[in-house]
Design a protein around this motif. Structure first.
Motif, PDB file in Angstrom:
ATOM      1  N   LEU A 150       0.910  -1.268   0.231  1.00 24.54           N
ATOM      2  CA  LEU A 150       0.027   0.096   0.138  1.00 24.54           C
ATOM      3  C   LEU A 150       0.936   1.272  -0.127  1.00 24.54           C
ATOM      4  O   LEU A 150       0.547   2.078  -0.819  1.00 24.54           O
ATOM      5  N   ASN A 151       1.859   1.290   0.755  1.00 22.14           N
ATOM      6  CA  ASN A 151       2.970   2.299   0.798  1.00 22.14           C
ATOM      7  C   ASN A 151       3.632   2.550  -0.649  1.00 22.14           C
ATOM      8  O   ASN A 151       4.050   3.902  -0.872  1.00 22.14           O
ATOM      9  N   GLU A 152       3.917   1.471  -1.056  1.00 21.31           N
ATOM     10  CA  GLU A 152       4.496   1.542  -2.406  1.00 21.31           C
ATOM     11  C   GLU A 152       3.463   2.206  -3.287  1.00 21.31           C
ATOM     12  O   GLU A 152       3.903   3.012  -4.296  1.00 21.31           O
ATOM     13  N   MET A 153       2.301   1.761  -3.491  1.00 19.31           N
ATOM     14  CA  MET A 153       1.267   2.332  -4.159  1.00 19.31           C
ATOM     15  C   MET A 153       1.097   4.052  -3.879  1.00 19.31           C
ATOM     16  O   MET A 153       1.096   4.945  -4.958  1.00 19.31           O
ATOM     17  N   ARG A 154       1.022   4.258  -2.508  1.00 16.08           N
ATOM     18  CA  ARG A 154       0.884   5.911  -2.449  1.00 16.08           C
ATOM     19  C   ARG A 154       2.022   6.570  -2.723  1.00 16.08           C
ATOM     20  O   ARG A 154       2.123   7.817  -3.389  1.00 16.08           O
ATOM     21  N   THR A 155       3.393   6.015  -2.491  1.00 17.63           N
ATOM     22  CA  THR A 155       4.525   6.862  -3.131  1.00 17.63           C
ATOM     23  C   THR A 155       4.358   6.927  -4.516  1.00 17.63           C
ATOM     24  O   THR A 155       4.809   8.017  -5.224  1.00 17.63           O
ATOM     25  N   THR A 156       4.077   5.768  -5.195  1.00 18.26           N
ATOM     26  CA  THR A 156       3.787   5.926  -6.749  1.00 18.26           C
ATOM     27  C   THR A 156       2.753   7.209  -7.258  1.00 18.26           C
ATOM     28  O   THR A 156       2.951   8.006  -8.085  1.00 18.26           O
ATOM     29  N   ALA A 157       1.772   7.282  -6.229  1.00 15.09           N
ATOM     30  CA  ALA A 157       0.808   8.421  -6.456  1.00 15.09           C
ATOM     31  C   ALA A 157       1.247   9.811  -5.966  1.00 15.09           C
ATOM     32  O   ALA A 157       0.399  10.612  -6.097  1.00 15.09           O
ATOM     33  N   GLY A 158       2.416   9.831  -5.378  1.00 15.26           N
ATOM     34  CA  GLY A 158       2.744  11.190  -4.992  1.00 15.26           C
ATOM     35  C   GLY A 158       2.372  11.440  -3.484  1.00 15.26           C
ATOM     36  O   GLY A 158       2.393  12.577  -3.248  1.00 15.26           O
ATOM     37  N   VAL A 159       1.825  10.647  -2.592  1.00 20.28           N
ATOM     38  CA  VAL A 159       1.254  10.859  -1.389  1.00 20.28           C
ATOM     39  C   VAL A 159       2.130  10.274  -0.265  1.00 20.28           C
ATOM     40  O   VAL A 159       2.756   9.476  -0.643  1.00 20.28           O
ATOM     41  N   PRO A 160       1.891  10.821   0.919  1.00 18.84           N
ATOM     42  CA  PRO A 160       2.780  10.245   1.830  1.00 18.84           C
ATOM     43  C   PRO A 160       2.646   8.971   2.399  1.00 18.84           C
ATOM     44  O   PRO A 160       1.288   8.378   2.234  1.00 18.84           O
ATOM     45  N   VAL A 161       3.400   8.132   2.739  1.00 15.91           N
ATOM     46  CA  VAL A 161       3.125   6.744   3.204  1.00 15.91           C
ATOM     47  C   VAL A 161       2.414   6.800   4.432  1.00 15.91           C
ATOM     48  O   VAL A 161       2.378   7.939   5.338  1.00 15.91           O
ATOM     49  N   LEU A 162       1.611   5.750   5.069  1.00 19.51           N
ATOM     50  CA  LEU A 162       1.105   5.630   5.926  1.00 19.51           C
ATOM     51  C   LEU A 162       1.934   4.873   7.180  1.00 19.51           C
ATOM     52  O   LEU A 162       2.513   3.952   6.822  1.00 19.51           O
ATOM     53  N   LYS A 163       1.599   5.250   8.368  1.00 19.81           N
ATOM     54  CA  LYS A 163       2.305   4.535   9.438  1.00 19.81           C
ATOM     55  C   LYS A 163       1.506   3.730  10.367  1.00 19.81           C
ATOM     56  O   LYS A 163       0.300   4.214  10.442  1.00 19.81           O
ATOM     57  N   VAL A 164       1.886   2.620  10.828  1.00 19.03           N
ATOM     58  CA  VAL A 164       1.112   1.601  11.362  1.00 19.03           C
ATOM     59  C   VAL A 164       0.802   2.045  12.708  1.00 19.03           C
ATOM     60  O   VAL A 164       1.545   2.629  13.507  1.00 19.03           O
ATOM     61  N   CYS A 165      -0.421   2.034  13.206  1.00 15.89           N
ATOM     62  CA  CYS A 165      -0.964   2.480  14.489  1.00 15.89           C
ATOM     63  C   CYS A 165      -1.265   1.052  15.440  1.00 15.89           C
ATOM     64  O   CYS A 165      -2.273   0.457  14.895  1.00 15.89           O
ATOM     65  N   ALA A 166      -0.727   0.987  16.327  1.00 15.47           N
ATOM     66  CA  ALA A 166      -1.245  -0.261  17.393  1.00 15.47           C
ATOM     67  C   ALA A 166      -2.818  -0.157  17.819  1.00 15.47           C
ATOM     68  O   ALA A 166      -3.323  -1.165  17.594  1.00 15.47           O
TER      69      ALA A 166
END
Length: 146
Positions: free
Chosen positions: A18-34
């Motif tokens: 998902l974060n690879e997809m977001r990087t390709t789309a030019g948006v920030p990566v997501l951080k995992v939240c417990a």
């Protein structure tokens, strides 16, 4: 990742893809939240155990109320932007992400730059794997080491 609710290897793979997809789309990566992991996991388990697939739980709970209950405190006043995606059928991360990415209603959510944190839950053991992806437009101390 939280020691209280770490993601397994397949759930972690979903986050990476998902974060690879977001990087390709030019948006920030997501951080995992417990706490979002906890909320998403509990919802997937509930859907598996009670035989349904809906954003609103049979008890009337929503992604926001479940997140608050799990300790994601910024959700408790009801103003944080959140989205929840559900999937059923695939055990693997790539197939599940593809299921969301090819749907015209869920694909824009995946690359929405407003979201900064996520939680993932995958329940096995029912008729088919059930995934819950919770996204939030806020960070919270309950997330652990962001």
């Amino acid at each position: 990742m939280s020691q209280a609710n770490p993601l397994d290897a397949v759930e972690s793979e979903l986050v990476v893809k998902l974060n690879e997809m977001r990087t390709t789309a030019g948006v920030p990566v997501l951080k995992v939240c417990a706490t979002l992991n906890e909320s998403a996991s509990a919802h997937s388990d509930d859907m598996r155990d009670k035989g349904y697939l809906k954003d609103v739980g049979l008890d009337g709970s929503t992604s926001v109320t479940r997140a608050c209950e799990a300790g994601f405190s910024v959700a408790c006043d009801g103003t944080v932007g959140m989205a929840e995606l559900l999937a059923k059928g695939y055990a693997g991360a790539a197939q599940t992400l593809e299921q969301w990415a090819t749907d015209t209603t869920t694909q824009p959510v995946l690359v929405n730059g407003d979201f900064s944190t996520l939680g993932v839950g995958r329940s096995m053991g029912g008729e088919a794997p059930i995934w819950t992806l919770d996204l939030a437009a806020a960070q919270d101390p309950s997330c652990g080491d962001l």
